[in-house]
Design a protein around this motif. Structure first.
Motif: not given
Length: 239
Positions: A168-191
Motif C-alpha cells: 500500500q502506497n498513499c500520497i504524502d508531502s513527497k509522493n503524489s498520485m497521477t491518473v491520465l487518460i490520453n494525456g488528460k487528467s481523470f478523477s475516477n479511473i475505476n468507473l
C-alpha cells in the motif's frame, strides 16, 4: 341388643380416612399417567403431520427452492456480482484494446506475471503481454479489471493485494498520485470504460517522472481487434 353388622367389602371408603387415602394414593397417579400418555400421542401425531407437510412442500416446490438457493449472492463470484452491479453487457458484445501503464515509486507493475493474466472473462491481460487490456463486453469498467487481481486505486492510495502480502502506497508531502487518460487528467479511473486505442497512465510517486512515463506509454503498440477470437478452454475465456 343391637345386632352388629360387618361392613361390606365395597364399603371401605366409608371408614374414617379411607376416602383420602384412596384418592391420593391410587386415583391421582392413574389420571396423570393417562394424561401424559395422551399428550405424547398428540405430540407425535403433530410432529408427523408437520414433517410430512414440510417434505410435501419441498417436493412440490423443489425446483423453485433450489433456484433461489443458487441465486443467492453468497454463492456468486466477485465477477458475477460485479456484472450485475455494473449491468455489464453480454459477453462478446464488444471488443476493445487499450494500453495501461502503472508505476509505483518509478517501478512499472509487470502485468505479464501469471497472477495478472486472464483473471476476468470480460476484461483482462493475455498472451503474457504486460500492458495491453482486452475488453469483451459493453459497460465494463476498469474496476472489474483491477478487482480481478487485487489492485485498488483511490484518489490518495494505490494498493496491491497479494496472496500473502499487502503493498500500500498513499500520497504524502513527497509522493503524489497521477491518473491520465490520453494525456488528460481523470478523477475516477475505476468507473472508466476503455475505448479502443486508449492510453492510460497511473503513476504514484515523484511527479517529475511522469513525462518520461508518458513517452514510454506513447511508444506502446495497440493491436487491432481480430475478426475472430480463440477460446481458452481451461478458463472459458475468448481472447
Amino acid at each position: 341388643m343391637t345386632e352388629k353388622v360387618l361392613p361390606k367389602e365395597d364399603s371401605d371408603f366409608s371408614l374414617p380416612g379411607r376416602m383420602d387415602e384412596s384418592n391420593s394414593a391410587y386415583f391421582v397417579p392413574e389420571i396423570e399417567s393417562k394424561s401424559k400418555s395422551k399428550s405424547l400421542v398428540i405430540f407425535g401425531i403433530a410432529f408427523v403431520l408437520v414433517s410430512t407437510g414440510i417434505f410435501a412442500y419441498y417436493f412440490l416446490n423443489q425446483s423453485e427452492i433450489d433456484s433461489e438457493i443458487l441465486d443467492n449472492s453468497a454463492f456468486k463470484t466477485l465477477e458475477e456480482r460485479m456484472v450485475e452491479h455494473y449491468r455489464v453487457g453480454q459477453f462478446g458484445s464488444d471488443h476493445a484494446h487499450a494500453a495501461l501503464l502503472v508505476f509505483v515509486n518509478g517501478d512499472q507493475i509487470d502485468f505479464s506475471h501469471p497472477r495478472f493474466q486472464l483473471q476476468s472473462k470480460y476484461i483482462h491481460f493475455e498472451n503474457n503481454n504486460p500492458y495491453l487490456i482486452h475488453k469483451h463486453a459493453t459497460d465494463v469498467p476498469l474496476d472489474m479489471l483491477f478487482s480481478s487481481f487485487g489492485l485498488e486505486i483511490t484518489s490518495e492510495c494505490i494498493v496491491l493485494r497479494g496472496q500473502t502480502d499487502l503493498n500500500q502506497n498513499c500520497i504524502d508531502s513527497k509522493n503524489s498520485m497521477t491518473v491520465l487518460i490520453n494525456g488528460k487528467s481523470f478523477s475516477n479511473i475505476n468507473l472508466y470504460e476503455i475505448i479502443h486505442n486508449d492510453r492510460i497512465l497511473i503513476s504514484f510517486g515523484d511527479s517529475s517522472l511522469i513525462s518520461n512515463q508518458l513517452e514510454q506509454l506513447d511508444k506502446l503498440e495497440i493491436h487491432d481487434v481480430p475478426k475472430s477470437s480463440k477460446l481458452v478452454p481451461e478458463k472459458d475465456i475468448s481472447v
